[in-house]
Scaffold this active site. Structure first.
Site, PDB file in Angstrom:
ATOM      1  N   ASN A   9       1.007  -1.686  -0.238  1.00  0.00           N
ATOM      2  CA  ASN A   9      -0.091   0.212   0.495  1.00  0.00           C
ATOM      3  C   ASN A   9       1.009   0.993   0.162  1.00  0.00           C
ATOM      4  OD1 ASN A   9      -1.782   1.989   0.349  1.00  0.00           O
ATOM      5  ND2 ASN A   9      -2.522   1.593   1.905  1.00  0.00           N
ATOM      6  N   TRP A  10       1.158   1.695  -1.092  1.00  0.00           N
ATOM      7  CA  TRP A  10       1.646   3.047  -1.016  1.00  0.00           C
ATOM      8  C   TRP A  10       1.503   4.285  -0.855  1.00  0.00           C
ATOM      9  CZ3 TRP A  10       4.046   3.650  -7.140  1.00  0.00           C
ATOM     10  CH2 TRP A  10       4.831   1.549  -7.394  1.00  0.00           C
ATOM     11  N   LYS A  11       0.296   4.273  -0.185  1.00  0.00           N
ATOM     12  CA  LYS A  11      -0.753   5.513   0.374  1.00  0.00           C
ATOM     13  C   LYS A  11      -0.527   6.735  -0.680  1.00  0.00           C
ATOM     14  CE  LYS A  11      -0.072   2.951   4.654  1.00  0.00           C
ATOM     15  NZ  LYS A  11       0.099   3.054   6.347  1.00  0.00           N
ATOM     16  N   HIS A  94      -9.512   0.776   5.257  1.00  0.00           N
ATOM     17  CA  HIS A  94      -7.925   1.192   5.753  1.00  0.00           C
ATOM     18  C   HIS A  94      -8.449   2.245   6.593  1.00  0.00           C
ATOM     19  CE1 HIS A  94      -3.936   2.362   6.401  1.00  0.00           C
ATOM     20  NE2 HIS A  94      -4.100   1.665   6.114  1.00  0.00           N
ATOM     21  N   GLU A  96      -7.224   4.529   7.589  1.00  0.00           N
ATOM     22  CA  GLU A  96      -7.020   6.117   7.389  1.00  0.00           C
ATOM     23  C   GLU A  96      -7.908   6.692   6.954  1.00  0.00           C
ATOM     24  OE1 GLU A  96      -3.297   5.741   5.357  1.00  0.00           O
ATOM     25  OE2 GLU A  96      -2.309   4.617   7.155  1.00  0.00           O
ATOM     26  N   GLU A 166      -5.104  -4.193  10.755  1.00  0.00           N
ATOM     27  CA  GLU A 166      -4.536  -3.298  11.457  1.00  0.00           C
ATOM     28  C   GLU A 166      -4.354  -2.893  12.616  1.00  0.00           C
ATOM     29  OE1 GLU A 166      -1.900  -2.404   7.502  1.00  0.00           O
ATOM     30  OE2 GLU A 166      -4.206  -1.229   7.381  1.00  0.00           O
ATOM     31  N   GLY A 172       2.812   3.133  11.329  1.00  0.00           N
ATOM     32  CA  GLY A 172       4.061   3.927  10.681  1.00  0.00           C
ATOM     33  C   GLY A 172       4.569   4.082  11.989  1.00  0.00           C
ATOM     34  N   SER A 212       3.622  -2.121  10.401  1.00  0.00           N
ATOM     35  CA  SER A 212       5.335  -1.202  11.045  1.00  0.00           C
ATOM     36  C   SER A 212       5.711  -2.736  10.722  1.00  0.00           C
ATOM     37  CB  SER A 212       5.398  -1.135  12.337  1.00  0.00           C
ATOM     38  OG  SER A 212       4.856   0.065  12.250  1.00  0.00           O
ATOM     39  N   GLY A 233       2.867  -0.913   4.433  1.00  0.00           N
ATOM     40  CA  GLY A 233       3.167   0.212   4.067  1.00  0.00           C
ATOM     41  C   GLY A 233       4.274   1.269   3.351  1.00  0.00           C
ATOM     42  N   GLY A 234       4.898   1.241   4.395  1.00  0.00           N
ATOM     43  CA  GLY A 234       6.327   1.708   4.962  1.00  0.00           C
ATOM     44  C   GLY A 234       6.947   1.272   3.961  1.00  0.00           C
TER      45      GLY A 234
HETATM   46  P1  13P Z   1       3.042   0.666   7.398  1.00  0.00           P
HETATM   47  O1  13P Z   1       3.522  -0.434   7.312  1.00  0.00           O
HETATM   48  O2  13P Z   1       3.816   1.850   6.995  1.00  0.00           O
HETATM   49  O3  13P Z   1       2.495   0.264   9.132  1.00  0.00           O
HETATM   50  O4  13P Z   1       1.351   1.090   7.572  1.00  0.00           O
HETATM   51  C1  13P Z   1       1.016  -0.447   7.566  1.00  0.00           C
HETATM   52  C2  13P Z   1      -1.071   0.446   6.603  1.00  0.00           C
HETATM   53  O5  13P Z   1      -1.307   0.544   6.924  1.00  0.00           O
HETATM   54  C3  13P Z   1      -0.559  -0.788   5.841  1.00  0.00           C
HETATM   55  O6  13P Z   1      -1.961  -0.465   5.101  1.00  0.00           O
END
Ligand code: 13P
Length: 250
Positions: A9-11, A94, A96, A166, A172, A212, A233-234
């Site tokens: 997930n590149w966000k 998600h 977010e 999650e 993050g 994470s 994510g990251g």
């Molecule tokens: P991180 O891996 O940056 O914690 O993000 C997880 C996430 O929200 C994937 O959708």
């Protein structure tokens, strides 16, 4: 046997040239194996990313979608638009989207139903806030998110659903749920499916962990019996880190 899944997930990260570089770096070292791999770039790069990955075995996913089919929804993207550029998987629910953009369980449920009706696969996200874990209401919260977000979904349709637990406090932050905490919740989710949907659905549904996940903790998380991969994510923004995580799932 459930096939593992690892999704990037590149966000809201990367510009076009950075997106192309990341995809090239991924494809240079990616070796197709047993794990299903997805990339969810921002909408504007979906078409471009698909042109690069379409022969690779890596699949395209979107990060969000509107529940309506078409029409006066300025700034929104429909299921048919996504499918037309090769994204037949969509991330919904998600945290977010829930926390920053106020998406409710009911709205997420509408999106899930639209996606399923359009023959798309859904990566359905849910997870508790830090205060909820501290108050030991995390199981209750997750149960309610599953019940509301997936309300009215037939047992047959679960073949097109991947769940992604999650915990919001681990996204993050660099703070991962321990493999024991994650496994405990994943076992709870599988038991929920067994009771509320069916034994087959409980046995067959892939349940991902997100929050994470890094090369250093991926193998331990993925070795747990009810953790079938990760939503990343990251660490998905660096080709070598993401591929190390993919390899840890295989
Ligand atoms: P991180 O891996 O940056 O914690 O993000 C997880 C996430 O929200 C994937 O959708």
């Amino acid at each position: 046997m459930r096939t593992p899944v690892v999704a990037a997930n590149w966000k809201m990260n990367k510009d076009l040239s950075e997106a192309k570089s990341l995809v090239s770096a991924l494809l240079a070292d990616y070796k197709k194996a047993n794990t299903e791999v997805y990339i969810a770039p921002p909408f504007v790069f979906l078409n471009e990313v698909q042109q690069h990955i379409k022969e690779s075995g890596i699949q395209l996913a979107a990060q969000n979608m509107n529940a309506a089919a078409s029409g006066a929804h300025t700034g929104e993207i429909s299921s048919s638009m996504l499918k037309s550029v090769g994204a037949s998987t969509v991330i919904l629910g998600h945290s977010e989207r829930r926390d920053i953009y106020g998406e409710t369980d009911a709205q997420i449920n509408e999106k899930v139903k639209t996606a399923l009706a359009a023959d798309m696969q859904v990566i359905f996200c849910f997870g508790e806030q830090l205060e909820e874990r501290k108050a030991s209401t995390h199981f209750e919260v997750v149960k309610s998110q599953l019940a509301s977000g997936l309300a009215g979904v037939d047992a047959d349709a679960y073949a097109s659903i991947v769940l992604a637990y999650e915990p919001v406090w681990a996204i993050g932050t660099g703070e991962t749920a321990s493999p024991e905490q994650a496994q405990e919740m994943h076992a709870f989710i599988r038991e929920y499916l067994r009771k509320e949907v069916s034994v087959e659905v409980a046995d067959q549904t892939r349940i991902l962990y997100g929050g994470s996940v890094k090369p250093a903790n991926a193998a331990d998380l993925f070795s747990r019996p009810d953790i079938d991969g990760g939503l990343i994510g990251g660490a998905s923004l660096q080709a070598d880190d993401f591929l190390a995580i993919v390899n840890a799932a295989s």
